[in-house]
Design a protein around this motif. Structure first.
Motif, PDB file in Angstrom:
ATOM      1  N   LEU B  33       1.101  -1.048   0.273  1.00 48.92           N
ATOM      2  CA  LEU B  33       0.051  -0.049   0.098  1.00 48.92           C
ATOM      3  C   LEU B  33       1.097   1.476   0.204  1.00 48.92           C
ATOM      4  O   LEU B  33       0.493   2.192  -0.473  1.00 48.92           O
ATOM      5  CB  LEU B  33      -0.677   0.326   1.142  1.00 48.92           C
ATOM      6  CG  LEU B  33      -2.194  -1.093   1.265  1.00 48.92           C
ATOM      7  CD1 LEU B  33      -3.172  -1.533   2.453  1.00 48.92           C
ATOM      8  CD2 LEU B  33      -3.195  -0.679  -0.226  1.00 48.92           C
ATOM      9  N   SER B  34       1.957   0.966   0.580  1.00 49.31           N
ATOM     10  CA  SER B  34       3.082   2.626   0.696  1.00 49.31           C
ATOM     11  C   SER B  34       3.186   3.148  -1.018  1.00 49.31           C
ATOM     12  O   SER B  34       4.023   3.657  -0.806  1.00 49.31           O
ATOM     13  CB  SER B  34       4.261   2.514   1.600  1.00 49.31           C
ATOM     14  OG  SER B  34       4.948   0.954   1.559  1.00 49.31           O
ATOM     15  N   CYS B  35       3.515   1.816  -1.760  1.00 49.38           N
ATOM     16  CA  CYS B  35       4.369   2.306  -2.943  1.00 49.38           C
ATOM     17  C   CYS B  35       3.318   1.990  -4.205  1.00 49.38           C
ATOM     18  O   CYS B  35       3.626   2.048  -5.406  1.00 49.38           O
ATOM     19  CB  CYS B  35       5.396   1.967  -3.490  1.00 49.38           C
ATOM     20  SG  CYS B  35       5.542  -0.406  -2.907  1.00 49.38           S
ATOM     21  N   GLY B  36       2.097   1.344  -4.022  1.00 51.38           N
ATOM     22  CA  GLY B  36       1.120   1.300  -4.820  1.00 51.38           C
ATOM     23  C   GLY B  36       1.568  -0.538  -5.527  1.00 51.38           C
ATOM     24  O   GLY B  36       1.197  -0.921  -6.673  1.00 51.38           O
ATOM     25  N   ASP B  37       2.666  -1.250  -5.745  1.00 57.48           N
ATOM     26  CA  ASP B  37       3.176  -2.309  -5.681  1.00 57.48           C
ATOM     27  C   ASP B  37       2.307  -3.929  -5.376  1.00 57.48           C
ATOM     28  O   ASP B  37       1.450  -3.468  -4.693  1.00 57.48           O
ATOM     29  CB  ASP B  37       4.847  -2.475  -5.368  1.00 57.48           C
ATOM     30  CG  ASP B  37       5.549  -2.279  -6.282  1.00 57.48           C
ATOM     31  OD1 ASP B  37       5.413  -1.400  -7.100  1.00 57.48           O
ATOM     32  OD2 ASP B  37       6.527  -2.206  -6.164  1.00 57.48           O
ATOM     33  N   LEU B  59       5.926  -3.872 -10.953  1.00 56.59           N
ATOM     34  CA  LEU B  59       6.794  -4.241  -9.090  1.00 56.59           C
ATOM     35  C   LEU B  59       7.785  -3.397  -9.656  1.00 56.59           C
ATOM     36  O   LEU B  59       8.321  -3.127 -10.965  1.00 56.59           O
ATOM     37  CB  LEU B  59       6.771  -5.189  -9.189  1.00 56.59           C
ATOM     38  CG  LEU B  59       5.552  -6.869  -9.097  1.00 56.59           C
ATOM     39  CD1 LEU B  59       6.421  -7.809  -9.458  1.00 56.59           C
ATOM     40  CD2 LEU B  59       5.184  -6.774  -8.049  1.00 56.59           C
ATOM     41  N   CYS B  60       7.992  -3.019  -8.985  1.00 55.39           N
ATOM     42  CA  CYS B  60      10.237  -2.206  -8.506  1.00 55.39           C
ATOM     43  C   CYS B  60      10.700  -3.338  -9.164  1.00 55.39           C
ATOM     44  O   CYS B  60      10.333  -4.651  -8.836  1.00 55.39           O
ATOM     45  CB  CYS B  60      10.057  -1.379  -8.150  1.00 55.39           C
ATOM     46  SG  CYS B  60      10.631  -2.335  -6.478  1.00 55.39           S
ATOM     47  N   ARG B 102      13.809  -1.313   1.540  1.00 49.95           N
ATOM     48  CA  ARG B 102      13.705  -2.394   0.602  1.00 49.95           C
ATOM     49  C   ARG B 102      12.793  -3.469   0.682  1.00 49.95           C
ATOM     50  O   ARG B 102      12.733  -4.557  -0.347  1.00 49.95           O
ATOM     51  CB  ARG B 102      14.608  -2.191  -0.499  1.00 49.95           C
ATOM     52  CG  ARG B 102      15.133  -0.344  -0.633  1.00 49.95           C
ATOM     53  CD  ARG B 102      13.942   0.576  -1.042  1.00 49.95           C
ATOM     54  NE  ARG B 102      12.814  -0.393  -2.403  1.00 49.95           N
ATOM     55  CZ  ARG B 102      13.510  -0.422  -3.330  1.00 49.95           C
ATOM     56  NH1 ARG B 102      14.706   0.570  -4.102  1.00 49.95           N
ATOM     57  NH2 ARG B 102      12.346  -0.662  -4.621  1.00 49.95           N
TER      58      ARG B 102
END
Lengths: 386, 119
Positions: B33-37, B59-60, B102
């Motif tokens: 939720l914090s980065c939307g991945d 995904l990052c 990370r």
């Protein structure tokens, strides 16, 4: 501006620090002020009567005076808190008794989470309704307007002077979040139309753990303290306490003394430079960054194109994750913020679920830092999107 | 971050082995939720063993890397044997293991399998 004044940059000479909107680095003068307090004084304020305690009290009072002067206020309009978030919470919960069902709390669409969540909670507990400027609600029901003076995402400076003027006529209270703006330009709380104005020391080259709530005396009289405790009362009995009528009733318990003294040192440092020069430095960096982004066709990734802004810029690449940019930039010693930067509602509105890469400037930022960022950004694009 | 590890992350990001739009088997989903991945992992399981696996998502590079290494290890193994990040990364992954922010990205694929029932 002198990078040598900032020990972190001396200790990390290759560091390109572009995250000042998150927190600023501290000049040696600030670190020295904190150290001096602990090494040469160390006493609590406002209680004991020995010389060291009086010295601490006197220095703390001076910090309040300096803080007031910095925003064109009177010392008794300054309430020290722990952060901008805490200051906004004091503002919001302090106004609870002034709200009733049907009242509107009006926010801008560019708010930091800390200037949204507390108002949502307050609305839920009072029956008031939360509305955003884009909703265009009827102004007659607006009892509180809370907005950021400068966006922590686009850097946009918001001029709501007409709206403030209209709302003042209806008796609405104006709350300004100056967390980003405070370090970027000369500010005068009263001239901005603020009844309440919040900012943090740590975004102003001073220690973390200190916030400021400016509250003009008229609004202060309507404000209920968020916490209660020692040093806040005129009289106390077994069943009741008569609180002080001034700002002291909002500052229960031992405060962050060293942090306030650090703030005073930071304000002295800034005043020696002059806020006009600080602003000119920031604006020159914005102009340079925009020109370089345009030169390398990276301006297509800019989030927002404000006509008037502080040194905060955000980029959104359609394919590469912001965290990947941050990872590769970090490997080149370039520190940026990546993600939603505590602005989830704005990100939702802009359709930026993964957030942005944000670069933000400080006193120590140079054009060379911006060049390195652009080189690093382009290299990341080549590696991941090439 | 260690340069050799970073090169490996980039390689697997650009040339993923298990990223596929051909969804087969049970789907397991997770999001950060914090980065939307977001990730959806598809597992074909036979007699408790992972016969084949693939994933899709936004995904990052580190989250992709976590999914790639997880599925490298998991295929052919019992579904109950989800390896840890330390197992997946080994000694060369120390710089990532020490980075809690990370590491959360790296563990998104593991989270999909551990905390969520199949879709």
């Amino acid at each position: 501006m002198n990078r040598a004044d900032f020990p972190v940059l001396v200790n990390h000479p290759k560091l390109v620090y572009l995250d000042s909107a998150n927190t600023t680095l501290k000049p040696k003068a600030v670190i020295d002020a904190v150290h001096t307090y602990y090494a040469d004084c160390g006493a609590n304020i406002g209680r004991a009567t020995y010389r060291l305690a009086e010295q601490a009290t006197s220095a703390y009072d001076a910090a309040r005076h300096q803080t007031a002067q910095f925003i064109g206020a009177a010392p008794d309009e300054i309430i020290f808190t722990h952060s901008t978030t805490y200051a906004l919470n004091q503002a919001a919960w302090g106004l609870r008794s002034t709200l009733k069902s049907g009242d509107i709390i009006l926010l801008s669409d560019h708010e930091h989470n800390s200037n949204i969540i507390v108002w949502q909670q307050l609305a839920a507990q009072t029956g008031a309704r939360l509305a955003y400027l884009s909703d265009q609600p009827p102004l007659k029901n607006v009892k509180i307007l809370a907005f950021t003076l400068a966006s922590n995402i686009t850097g946009q400076i918001f001029d709501h002077s007409k709206l403030i003027s209209d709302l003042k006529k209806t008796g609405a209270i104006i709350v300004i979040d100056a967390a980003q703006a405070i370090s970027k330009m000369p500010l005068n709380a009263a001239q901005l139309g603020a009844d309440l104005l919040a900012f943090s020391a740590h975004k102003l080259y001073a220690p973390s753990g200190v916030g400021v709530l400016y509250a003009n005396l008229e609004t202060q009289a309507r404000l209920t303290p968020l916490v209660y405790g020692s040093q806040t009362f005129a009289a106390i009995s077994r069943q009741n306490t008569q609180l002080l009528s001034n700002f002291e009733r909002f500052e229960a318990g031992t405060p962050n003394i060293e942090g306030a003294l650090g703030l005073a040192a930071a304000l002295k440092y800034l005043n020696q430079i002059s806020m006009a020069k600080v602003q000119a430095h920031d604006q020159a960096l914005v102009t340079y960054a925009l020109s370089q982004l345009q030169k390398y066709r990276l301006d297509q990734y800019l989030v927002g194109r404000p006509r008037c802004q502080v040194g905060v810029l955000s980029l959104n690449h359609p394919r590469i994750h912001p965290h990947d940019f941050a990872l590769f930039l970090d490997n080149a010693n370039i520190a940026v913020r990546a993600g939603k930067a505590c602005s989830d509602i704005l990100m939702q509105k802009l359709g930026l679920g993964r957030g942005v890469v944000r670069l933000s400037f400080g006193l120590y930022t140079t054009k060379s830092d911006i060049d390195k960022f652009i080189a690093g950004y382009r290299k990341t694009m080549e590696r991941l999107d090439g | 971050m260690d340069k050799a590890l970073l090169s490996e992350i980039v390689y697997r990001y650009k040339f993923p082995k298990h990223r596929s739009h051909r969804a087969k088997g049970r789907a397991y989903h997770a999001e950060n939720l914090s980065c939307g991945d977001i990730i959806t992992i598809y597992l074909q399981i036979e007699k408790g063993y992972v016969k084949s696996a693939s994933y899709t998502g936004q995904l990052c590079s580190i989250a992709s890397f976590g999914a790639e290494l997880l599925l490298d290890k998991l295929i052919g193994q019992p579904i109950s044997s989800i390896p840890s990040s330390a197992d997946l990364l080994g000694a060369s992954g120390a710089s990532l293991l020490k980075n809690p922010v990370r590491l959360k990205c790296f563990e998104l694929a593991q989270l999909a399998l551990k905390n969520h029932s199949p879709l």
